[in-house]
Design a protein around this motif. Structure first.
Motif, PDB file in Angstrom:
ATOM      1  N   VAL A 175       1.235   8.719 -21.290  1.00  0.00           N
ATOM      2  CA  VAL A 175      -0.115   9.198 -20.019  1.00  0.00           C
ATOM      3  C   VAL A 175      -0.894   8.329 -19.321  1.00  0.00           C
ATOM      4  N   MET A 176      -1.000   8.942 -18.442  1.00  0.00           N
ATOM      5  CA  MET A 176      -2.688   8.382 -17.478  1.00  0.00           C
ATOM      6  C   MET A 176      -3.663   8.971 -17.480  1.00  0.00           C
ATOM      7  N   ASP A 177      -4.627   7.876 -18.139  1.00  0.00           N
ATOM      8  CA  ASP A 177      -6.077   8.163 -18.417  1.00  0.00           C
ATOM      9  C   ASP A 177      -6.639   7.902 -17.485  1.00  0.00           C
ATOM     10  N   ASP A 178      -7.483   8.555 -16.904  1.00  0.00           N
ATOM     11  CA  ASP A 178      -7.663   8.266 -15.321  1.00  0.00           C
ATOM     12  C   ASP A 178      -8.963   9.045 -14.562  1.00  0.00           C
ATOM     13  N   TYR A 179      -9.492   8.609 -13.842  1.00  0.00           N
ATOM     14  CA  TYR A 179     -10.225   8.223 -13.290  1.00  0.00           C
ATOM     15  C   TYR A 179     -10.129   9.062 -11.343  1.00  0.00           C
ATOM     16  N   PHE A 180     -11.166  10.118 -11.592  1.00  0.00           N
ATOM     17  CA  PHE A 180     -10.739  10.358 -10.307  1.00  0.00           C
ATOM     18  C   PHE A 180     -11.782   9.556  -8.839  1.00  0.00           C
ATOM     19  N   LEU A 181     -11.423   9.039  -7.917  1.00  0.00           N
ATOM     20  CA  LEU A 181     -12.780   8.374  -6.665  1.00  0.00           C
ATOM     21  C   LEU A 181     -12.439   9.062  -6.100  1.00  0.00           C
ATOM     22  N   GLU A 182     -13.426   8.911  -4.895  1.00  0.00           N
ATOM     23  CA  GLU A 182     -12.899   9.328  -3.319  1.00  0.00           C
ATOM     24  C   GLU A 182     -14.704   8.519  -2.747  1.00  0.00           C
ATOM     25  N   ARG A 183     -13.686   8.586  -1.967  1.00  0.00           N
ATOM     26  CA  ARG A 183     -14.882   8.001  -0.330  1.00  0.00           C
ATOM     27  C   ARG A 183     -14.820   8.406   0.856  1.00  0.00           C
ATOM     28  N   VAL A 184     -15.918   8.665   1.105  1.00  0.00           N
ATOM     29  CA  VAL A 184     -15.734   9.020   2.763  1.00  0.00           C
ATOM     30  C   VAL A 184     -15.568   8.192   3.646  1.00  0.00           C
ATOM     31  N   ILE A 185     -14.813   8.491   4.827  1.00  0.00           N
ATOM     32  CA  ILE A 185     -14.381   7.914   5.824  1.00  0.00           C
ATOM     33  C   ILE A 185     -14.321   8.001   6.606  1.00  0.00           C
ATOM     34  N   ASP A 221      -6.258  18.269   2.928  1.00  0.00           N
ATOM     35  CA  ASP A 221      -7.248  17.786   3.228  1.00  0.00           C
ATOM     36  C   ASP A 221      -7.815  16.525   2.847  1.00  0.00           C
ATOM     37  N   ARG A 222      -7.207  15.787   2.023  1.00  0.00           N
ATOM     38  CA  ARG A 222      -7.567  14.228   2.585  1.00  0.00           C
ATOM     39  C   ARG A 222      -6.541  13.494   1.975  1.00  0.00           C
ATOM     40  N   LEU A 223      -6.567  12.811   2.157  1.00  0.00           N
ATOM     41  CA  LEU A 223      -5.984  10.780   2.027  1.00  0.00           C
ATOM     42  C   LEU A 223      -5.297  10.652   0.335  1.00  0.00           C
ATOM     43  N   PHE A 224      -4.632  10.420   0.360  1.00  0.00           N
ATOM     44  CA  PHE A 224      -4.433  10.080  -1.295  1.00  0.00           C
ATOM     45  C   PHE A 224      -3.830   8.560  -1.643  1.00  0.00           C
ATOM     46  N   LEU A 225      -4.871   7.540  -1.985  1.00  0.00           N
ATOM     47  CA  LEU A 225      -4.206   6.269  -1.710  1.00  0.00           C
ATOM     48  C   LEU A 225      -4.029   5.950  -3.216  1.00  0.00           C
ATOM     49  N   ILE A 249       1.225  -1.438  -0.174  1.00  0.00           N
ATOM     50  CA  ILE A 249      -0.222   0.307  -0.395  1.00  0.00           C
ATOM     51  C   ILE A 249       0.777   1.271   0.425  1.00  0.00           C
ATOM     52  N   GLY A 250       0.651   1.859  -0.551  1.00  0.00           N
ATOM     53  CA  GLY A 250       1.261   3.421  -0.741  1.00  0.00           C
ATOM     54  C   GLY A 250       0.407   4.474  -0.611  1.00  0.00           C
ATOM     55  N   LEU A 251       0.495   5.197   0.045  1.00  0.00           N
ATOM     56  CA  LEU A 251      -0.427   6.193   0.649  1.00  0.00           C
ATOM     57  C   LEU A 251       0.316   7.989   0.577  1.00  0.00           C
ATOM     58  N   VAL A 290     -10.619  10.133   1.440  1.00  0.00           N
ATOM     59  CA  VAL A 290      -9.956   9.746   1.020  1.00  0.00           C
ATOM     60  C   VAL A 290     -10.256   9.184   0.085  1.00  0.00           C
ATOM     61  N   TRP A 291      -8.841   9.561  -1.457  1.00  0.00           N
ATOM     62  CA  TRP A 291      -9.239   9.570  -3.249  1.00  0.00           C
ATOM     63  C   TRP A 291      -8.584   8.579  -3.562  1.00  0.00           C
ATOM     64  N   LEU A 292      -8.035   8.297  -4.480  1.00  0.00           N
ATOM     65  CA  LEU A 292      -7.234   7.434  -5.712  1.00  0.00           C
ATOM     66  C   LEU A 292      -7.723   8.143  -7.449  1.00  0.00           C
ATOM     67  N   THR A 293      -7.155   7.409  -7.979  1.00  0.00           N
ATOM     68  CA  THR A 293      -6.820   7.701  -9.113  1.00  0.00           C
ATOM     69  C   THR A 293      -6.906   6.243  -9.952  1.00  0.00           C
ATOM     70  N   CYS A 294      -8.270   5.493 -11.716  1.00  0.00           N
ATOM     71  CA  CYS A 294      -7.380   4.532 -11.762  1.00  0.00           C
ATOM     72  C   CYS A 294      -7.473   4.421 -12.967  1.00  0.00           C
ATOM     73  N   ASN A 295      -6.823   3.476 -13.596  1.00  0.00           N
ATOM     74  CA  ASN A 295      -6.886   3.951 -15.378  1.00  0.00           C
ATOM     75  C   ASN A 295      -8.480   3.538 -15.657  1.00  0.00           C
ATOM     76  N   LYS A 296      -9.250   4.245 -16.393  1.00  0.00           N
ATOM     77  CA  LYS A 296     -10.133   4.669 -17.048  1.00  0.00           C
ATOM     78  C   LYS A 296     -10.560   2.836 -17.393  1.00  0.00           C
ATOM     79  N   HIS A 297      -9.225   2.370 -18.370  1.00  0.00           N
ATOM     80  CA  HIS A 297     -10.420   1.241 -18.906  1.00  0.00           C
ATOM     81  C   HIS A 297      -9.974  -0.464 -17.973  1.00  0.00           C
TER      82      HIS A 297
END
Length: 164
Positions: free
Chosen positions: A154-164, A81-85, A74-76, A119-126
């Motif tokens: 390039v990184m072609d990503d969605y940004f995702l977030e979750r309330v913890i 203002d928020r934790l990046f996963l 795991i890398g954080l 907490v938020w993260l990026t994830c490849n759209k595919h």
């Protein structure tokens, strides 16, 4: 038995980087070219990159061990203002056993311990499988971007977030 252990020295980060190289080449081969995987591992997951991230960019890394064997990491990044996963990966043979759910719980607990509410993260759209998993875990899409990372990649990503 699953243990999640903080990387407390460069030797642990180097061991984690070796695992990262193996996992990235196995997992991303259907999404990225071998050259792009090599480039991204060197840039973001090499021992030098991980040490720099910890020393200068507010990162922490954790090893995931099963019966003493290194099976994931795991890398954080501790942002204002928020934790990046940044990273959550398991060896192929360790997937589908609920281990990633325990890893995510550790991320949520760590975030709360540090006073974060998201907490938020990026994830490849595919990367449909990971996107589906994150949606099932309560993450919602908050944006998207195509980021130039150099060398024509390039990184072609969605940004995702979750309330913890």
């Amino acid at each position: 038995m699953i243990e999640i252990i903080p990387c407390i020295n460069d030797a642990m980060l180097m061991e984690t980087a070796t695992l990262a190289d193996a996992i990235w080449h196995e997992y991303f081969c259907s999404l990225l070219t071998p050259d792009q995987i090599d480039y991204m591992v060197a840039r973001f997951q090499s021992p030098e990159a991980m040490i720099r991230q910890v020393d200068q960019e507010h990162y922490g890394y954790w090893q995931v061990r099963q019966d003493g064997q290194l099976i994931g990491y795991i890398g954080l990044q501790f942002q204002k203002d928020r934790l990046f996963l940044s990273k959550l990966y398991l060896r192929k043979e360790s997937r589908g056993q609920g281990i990633a759910s325990g890893m995510l719980q550790m991320v949520y607990d760590t975030g709360r311990d540090y006073g974060y509410d998201r907490v938020w993260l990026t994830c490849n759209k595919h990367n449909r499988h990971s996107l589906d998993v994150y949606a099932a875990k309560g993450f919602v899409q908050i944006g998207e971007d195509v980021t130039d990372i150099g060398q024509g990649y390039v990184m072609d990503d969605y940004f995702l977030e979750r309330v913890i």
